[in-house]
Design a protein around this motif. Structure first.
Motif, PDB file in Angstrom:
ATOM      1  N   ASP A  22      33.430 -48.912-138.923  1.00  0.00           N
ATOM      2  CA  ASP A  22      33.144 -50.349-138.904  1.00  0.00           C
ATOM      3  C   ASP A  22      34.396 -51.219-138.955  1.00  0.00           C
ATOM      4  O   ASP A  22      34.292 -52.439-138.870  1.00  0.00           O
ATOM      5  CB  ASP A  22      32.178 -50.750-140.023  1.00  0.00           C
ATOM      6  CG  ASP A  22      30.840 -50.059-139.884  1.00  0.00           C
ATOM      7  OD1 ASP A  22      30.229 -49.735-140.914  1.00  0.00           O
ATOM      8  OD2 ASP A  22      30.410 -49.815-138.736  1.00  0.00           O
ATOM      9  N   GLU A  36      28.488 -44.207-135.700  1.00  0.00           N
ATOM     10  CA  GLU A  36      27.179 -43.745-135.257  1.00  0.00           C
ATOM     11  C   GLU A  36      27.161 -43.373-133.787  1.00  0.00           C
ATOM     12  O   GLU A  36      26.393 -42.512-133.370  1.00  0.00           O
ATOM     13  CB  GLU A  36      26.112 -44.814-135.561  1.00  0.00           C
ATOM     14  CG  GLU A  36      26.308 -46.135-134.838  1.00  0.00           C
ATOM     15  CD  GLU A  36      27.271 -47.082-135.524  1.00  0.00           C
ATOM     16  OE1 GLU A  36      28.020 -46.649-136.423  1.00  0.00           O
ATOM     17  OE2 GLU A  36      27.291 -48.270-135.140  1.00  0.00           O
ATOM     18  N   THR A  37      28.007 -44.019-132.998  1.00  0.00           N
ATOM     19  CA  THR A  37      28.068 -43.704-131.569  1.00  0.00           C
ATOM     20  C   THR A  37      29.375 -42.995-131.217  1.00  0.00           C
ATOM     21  O   THR A  37      29.638 -42.742-130.033  1.00  0.00           O
ATOM     22  CB  THR A  37      27.960 -44.982-130.716  1.00  0.00           C
ATOM     23  OG1 THR A  37      28.969 -45.918-131.143  1.00  0.00           O
ATOM     24  CG2 THR A  37      26.584 -45.607-130.843  1.00  0.00           C
ATOM     25  N   THR A  55      36.165 -51.775-132.127  1.00  0.00           N
ATOM     26  CA  THR A  55      35.475 -51.514-133.389  1.00  0.00           C
ATOM     27  C   THR A  55      35.149 -50.035-133.505  1.00  0.00           C
ATOM     28  O   THR A  55      34.615 -49.430-132.569  1.00  0.00           O
ATOM     29  CB  THR A  55      34.182 -52.345-133.496  1.00  0.00           C
ATOM     30  OG1 THR A  55      34.515 -53.725-133.391  1.00  0.00           O
ATOM     31  CG2 THR A  55      33.482 -52.084-134.820  1.00  0.00           C
ATOM     32  N   ARG A 104      33.029 -47.241-134.300  1.00  0.00           N
ATOM     33  CA  ARG A 104      31.585 -47.020-134.454  1.00  0.00           C
ATOM     34  C   ARG A 104      31.332 -45.552-134.718  1.00  0.00           C
ATOM     35  O   ARG A 104      31.392 -44.721-133.820  1.00  0.00           O
ATOM     36  CB  ARG A 104      30.840 -47.445-133.186  1.00  0.00           C
ATOM     37  CG  ARG A 104      31.028 -48.898-132.791  1.00  0.00           C
ATOM     38  CD  ARG A 104      30.301 -49.827-133.704  1.00  0.00           C
ATOM     39  NE  ARG A 104      30.342 -51.210-133.218  1.00  0.00           N
ATOM     40  CZ  ARG A 104      30.078 -52.268-133.974  1.00  0.00           C
ATOM     41  NH1 ARG A 104      29.777 -52.102-135.263  1.00  0.00           N
ATOM     42  NH2 ARG A 104      30.111 -53.471-133.456  1.00  0.00           N
TER      43      ARG A 104
END
Lengths: 113, 117
Positions: free
Chosen positions: A54, A69-70, A65, A67
């Motif tokens: 994040d 989760e991805t 950014t 990320r």
């Protein structure tokens, strides 16, 4: 092992266009993520970095950014200039891996008037 | 910021000769230096990691007798391409890290374009 995948170039844009260069990674744990820029005939310069999920790295109008989760770290700029023409490399440094970097293949950006 | 300088910027040599590339940290002590090779339109491939005063650690597939790395001081590392051949033609880039805050990122030299004819 670690790997970084970048979108293939070249990317050709008109000045003031919006830029996105996609970058996804594979790594164990929580790596640090980087974008480097290489101008013609020169070495690499650190553009921006993010060290945890994040986090947003930003510099010279560019931002990315982290990320988790991805597993992505896409590079964006709202309005590119001719002087942004260069090759952009996404890279990761694995946690506990010293300063050994794993690079993507690089994406060449050409900005035209 | 920390500055790393490579020399020469470009070199042309004859097949069978050896070429030495220098990598210097100008304003900090480089405890670790990295040597990369970049093929045309490809990414940087790490060749080896060297710590001052010790032998370099080579990545798998890199011939240590072909690419000699020396890191004799905290400000200088050298890469010698021995008995160069046309397939060794490439762009070679070094990077360096220091201590403390200078250990959080790698600082790159401007690269050396080697052409073997």
């Amino acid at each position: 092992g670690n790997s970084v995948t970048q979108m293939e170039g070249p990317v050709t844009l008109s000045e003031e266009a919006f830029l996105t260069i996609n970058c996804t990674y594979t790594a164990t744990g929580y790596p640090s993520l980087f974008w480097y820029v290489q101008y013609p005939g020169e070495g690499l310069q650190l553009l921006l970095k993010a060290t945890k999920a994040d986090d947003k790295g930003s510099n010279k109008g560019f931002e990315a950014t982290y990320r988790k989760e991805t597993t992505s770290f896409h590079l964006e700029k709202g309005s590119v200039q001719v002087s942004d023409s260069a090759v952009y490399f996404c890279a990761l440094r694995s946690a506990g891996g010293g300063n050994k970097l794993t690079f993507g293949t690089g994406t060449q950006l050409k900005v035209e008037l | 910021g920390a500055v790393v300088s490579q020399h020469p910027s470009w070199v042309i040599c004859k097949s069978g000769t050896s070429v030495k590339i220098e990598c210097r940290s100008l304003d900090f002590q480089a405890t670790t230096m990295f040597w990369y090779r970049q093929f045309p339109k490809q990414s940087l491939m790490l060749m080896a990691t060297s710590n001052e005063g010790s032998k370099a650690t080579y990545e798998q597939g890199v011939e240590k007798d072909k690419f000699l790395i020396n890191h004799a001081s905290l400000t200088l590392s050298t890469l010698t391409v021995t008995s160069a051949h046309p397939e060794d033609s490439s762009f070679y880039i070094c990077s360096a890290t220091g201590q403390g805050a200078l250990n959080t990122e790698a600082f790159f030299g401007q690269g050396t374009r080697l052409t073997v004819v």
